[in-house]
Design a protein around this motif. Structure first.
Motif, mmCIF file in Angstrom:
data_model
loop_
_atom_site.group_PDB
_atom_site.id
_atom_site.type_symbol
_atom_site.label_atom_id
_atom_site.label_comp_id
_atom_site.label_asym_id
_atom_site.label_seq_id
_atom_site.Cartn_x
_atom_site.Cartn_y
_atom_site.Cartn_z
ATOM 1 N N ASP A 284 1.365 12.836 55.177
ATOM 2 C CA ASP A 284 1.793 14.236 55.150
ATOM 3 C C ASP A 284 1.848 14.796 56.565
ATOM 4 O O ASP A 284 1.137 14.338 57.467
ATOM 5 N N LYS A 285 2.692 15.803 56.741
ATOM 6 C CA LYS A 285 2.834 16.438 58.035
ATOM 7 C C LYS A 285 1.999 17.725 58.087
ATOM 8 O O LYS A 285 1.947 18.485 57.129
ATOM 9 N N ALA A 286 1.375 17.933 59.225
ATOM 10 C CA ALA A 286 0.548 19.128 59.396
ATOM 11 C C ALA A 286 0.659 19.606 60.835
ATOM 12 O O ALA A 286 1.300 18.963 61.680
ATOM 13 N N ASN B 262 -8.702 11.835 59.824
ATOM 14 C CA ASN B 262 -8.879 11.735 58.379
ATOM 15 C C ASN B 262 -8.700 13.072 57.657
ATOM 16 O O ASN B 262 -9.289 13.300 56.599
ATOM 17 N N ILE B 263 -7.901 13.966 58.215
ATOM 18 C CA ILE B 263 -7.650 15.246 57.553
ATOM 19 C C ILE B 263 -6.347 15.150 56.761
ATOM 20 O O ILE B 263 -5.313 14.734 57.284
ATOM 21 N N GLY B 264 -6.405 15.550 55.490
ATOM 22 C CA GLY B 264 -5.217 15.570 54.641
ATOM 23 C C GLY B 264 -4.851 14.214 54.070
ATOM 24 O O GLY B 264 -5.537 13.206 54.292
ATOM 25 N N GLU B 265 -3.748 14.202 53.306
ATOM 26 C CA GLU B 265 -3.268 12.986 52.661
ATOM 27 C C GLU B 265 -2.426 12.169 53.645
ATOM 28 O O GLU B 265 -1.577 12.715 54.357
ATOM 29 N N ASP C 147 -1.024 22.641 56.597
ATOM 30 C CA ASP C 147 0.112 21.819 56.169
ATOM 31 C C ASP C 147 1.404 22.624 56.216
ATOM 32 O O ASP C 147 1.426 23.786 56.654
ATOM 33 N N SER C 148 2.484 22.030 55.750
ATOM 34 C CA SER C 148 3.808 22.657 55.844
ATOM 35 C C SER C 148 3.920 23.897 54.972
ATOM 36 O O SER C 148 4.816 24.728 55.190
ATOM 37 N N ALA C 149 3.039 24.040 53.985
ATOM 38 C CA ALA C 149 3.035 25.229 53.128
ATOM 39 C C ALA C 149 1.996 26.249 53.591
ATOM 40 O O ALA C 149 1.675 27.191 52.868
#
Length: 644
Positions: free
Chosen positions: A72-74, A66-69, A135-137
């Motif tokens: 989305d890729k992480a 349940n981490i992040g949206e 995340d990717s950023a």
């Protein structure tokens, strides 16, 4: 740790507040207060995701959900403790603040994942790493998170059980009185200055690090020796490999400092007596790179006259500290270790008074911000915890604090702990405890209870200026809060420094009364400590008077004559606790907040139970009092000689 109470302040302590170690706390009228002041106002709200790190002997397991949206890729990544991602909010004093992390596995945000990977890479133990989901950023979605559960090398029953919580500070040497007093605990100041052999030096002119090379040999007894190449200097050492690198530790020192041998001897003697040893790890900056590793101390402390905190903000310092703590943990945790047994390690001395006892900054310069200071100490805590529990699961590290509580000497203990405990909840809770120093507020008076009651900012609320023997139950109330627990249990407290003086001046009449007040105070502090579930040991400070301290805390005089307090302490945990302490109860008298007198002579004190609630608080003495916790050590009748 020896206290030195400046004699200059003896006649003027009432005029000064706060930082003077003679008086201890601020002097001001409390007025009205609420016993509910200072408690957590709401329940701690944990993150709405799951992120845990555990390990066994070969693998590390990350549980993520349940981490992040969703969608989305992480990435799941890791860093050594002394390195930091650019976007971490707290970096302490580390210069590695824009590090490239070790990428372990991709993670799809919003999902649940179990990620397993090798614990060791090229002999490096990844338990000592911290973990993130980014995340990717490169934004941090979760972390840092630390490993909170891992296997121990040694698994065996506790070597011996403590007979009671009673202990005494043993003057950093083996003393037979510790056994005579029936103590189950003692402590040793383990000074580290000369223990670690440097593996390199730092050339300040070129800015380069130069490796030191040692040739190994054997002494006449078969022990390991090293000779630094290019010199004739040979030293007797022990060696230990940490993260694939060899470290050396001096058995003895030709430079005047203490080596392993003297500490081993004392620790083993006490272990053989079934006395549990707590060691207080202390260090000065010797400012000599050939004796003490340069990178283990903060450069700003090069001219510091006092104790300094180990520097773990760089790769060399962090690895030195981890190697030292693993070396100690392996050495003193072995089954039937020839060097004795240690379970509790105090990291430094009175860390809230950093400038005096745990220096990081240059003398005379402003203190670090609380967040940066705790980050530096917290890193040392994490490394130490990994090291000691890696070898024996019941080993524990302790945080050393003064009695100032909310009246900051530099940082207030309450502020330090409030911040530290939320930090550890967010980053992976672990089993650390506390080493408290609950002297009376004014250290050179034996009737501390009277001074504590005299409107000096002390209360029974969590906002009290100080926590002393008189309101020690406030610490219990603080640690019972949900955000302060570890795995649902109250944290351990060891009272590693704190005593009652036995002298006010040199007149005979005053001296006799003061010694009786000391005996009463010793009984009082022991009775109270037995009733608080957080307290695991009362290591009374100290065995022998040291006149230079400006107070006379010893159970023995300077020429080693037993005081009344010695006999009280000897029997206070036996079935004879009442007989040995009751004659001194009349010495405890005080006025309450309404200025009403209390004491045996006033008809409202019949037992030590009646003296427990010197301050109104949320601790319900009538409900909590259990006298069976006091006289827990049964002795033969002929061993008890009473006062006759």
């Amino acid at each position: 740790m020896k206290k030195t109470i400046p004699i200059l302040f003896i006649f003027i302590f009432v005029l000064f507040a706060g930082t003077n170690i003679f008086s201890g706390c601020s002097f001001f009228d409390v007025g009205t207060y609420d016993v509910n002041d200072g408690f957590d106002t709401e329940e701690y709200i944990p993150p709405d995701y799951d992120f845990t790190i555990t390990a066994d002997e070969k693998e590390i397991t990350a549980s993520i959900s349940n981490i992040g949206e969703n969608g989305d890729k992480a990435k799941f990544v890791a860093l050594p403790l002394y390195e930091y991602l650019e976007r971490e909010s707290s970096k302490g004093l580390s210069r590695e603040t824009n590090s490239i992390p070790l990428e372990i596995k991709d993670y799809e945000c919003g999902t649940s994942a179990i990620i397993k990977f090798d614990r060791y890479i090229d002999d490096i133990d990844l338990v000592y790493y911290k973990y993130f989901v980014i995340d990717s950023a490169d934004e941090i979605l979760a972390g840092p998170m630390y490993c909170t559960d891992f296997s121990s090398v040694y698994a065996y029953p506790e070597p011996f059980k403590a007979r009671s919580i009673k202990g005494v500070m043993c003057e950093d040497e083996y003393r037979e009185e510790v056994k005579d007093l029936g103590c189950s605990y003692t402590e040793i100041n383990y000074t580290l200055d000369h223990i670690l052999v440097p593996n390199e030096i730092y050339n300040k002119e070129t800015g380069k690090i130069e490796e030191l090379i040692y040739d190994e040999g054997v002494d006449s007894e078969g022990g390991l020796t090293i000779t630094r190449r290019g010199t004739s200097k040979t030293e007797q050492v022990e060696s230990f490999v940490y993260n694939g690198k060899k470290y050396y530790f001096r058995r003895s020192s030709r430079d005047g400092g203490a080596g392993l041998a003297s500490f081993d001897y004392n620790i083993k003697k006490y272990t053989d007596d079934e006395v549990k040893v707590t060691v207080i790890l202390l260090m000065h900056n010797l400012n000599d790179q050939y004796i003490q590793p340069y990178f283990l101390t903060y450069p700003a402390t090069a001219n510091s006259p006092g104790l300094v905190q180990p520097n773990t903000s760089n790769e060399y310092g962090a690895n030195y500290w981890a190697a030292l703590m693993e070396f100690f943990a392996e050495r003193y945790s072995r089954p039937n270790s020839p060097y004795g047994h240690i379970q509790t390690y105090v990291l430094g001395n009175e860390i809230d008074a950093a400038g005096m006892w745990n220096s990081i900054v240059e003398p005379g310069h402003p203190s670090l911000e609380l967040e940066d200071y705790v980050e530096e100490y917290h890193r040392e805590m994490r490394i130490s915890n990994f090291a000691v529990k890696k070898y024996y699961k019941d080993n524990q590290i302790l945080v050393s604090l003064t009695h100032h509580w909310s009246s900051a000497a530099e940082y207030s203990p309450k502020d330090v702990l409030d911040y530290m405990m939320i930090k550890t909840l967010n980053e992976g809770n672990f089993d650390y405890g506390f080493a408290l120093h609950p002297y009376g507020m004014v250290m050179n008076v034996p009737d501390f209870w009277k001074e504590d009651r005299n409107n000096h900012g002390m209360t029974g609320a969590l906002t009290t200026s100080c926590i002393t023997w008189s309101n020690l139950e406030v610490m219990e109330l603080y640690l019972r809060q949900q955000t302060k627990l570890f795995n649902g249990q109250i944290r351990s407290v060891y009272l590693t420094e704190g005593g009652v003086t036995s002298q006010i001046d040199s007149t005979l009449a005053t001296s006799v009364k003061a010694k009786e007040q000391q005996a009463a105070g010793v009984a009082y502090l022991y009775y109270k400590s037995t009733q608080l579930s957080c307290i695991k040991a009362v290591i009374y400070y100290r065995l022998i008077d040291v006149a230079e301290e400006g107070a006379y805390f010893g159970l023995l005089t300077g020429n080693e004559i037993k005081k009344e307090a010695y006999k009280v302490y000897k029997y206070i945990d036996t079935q004879y606790y009442y007989e040995i302490s009751q004659k001194f109860l009349k010495q405890i008298a005080w006025n309450d907040s309404k200025k009403d007198p209390h004491g045996v002579d006033f008809g409202n004190v019949d037992s030590y139970f009646d003296t427990m609630g010197l301050f109104e608080s949320n601790f319900k003495w009538s409900e909590e009092w259990d006298e069976s916790k006091i006289g827990v050590r049964n002795i033969d009748k002929e061993e008890f000689d009473g006062w006759e």
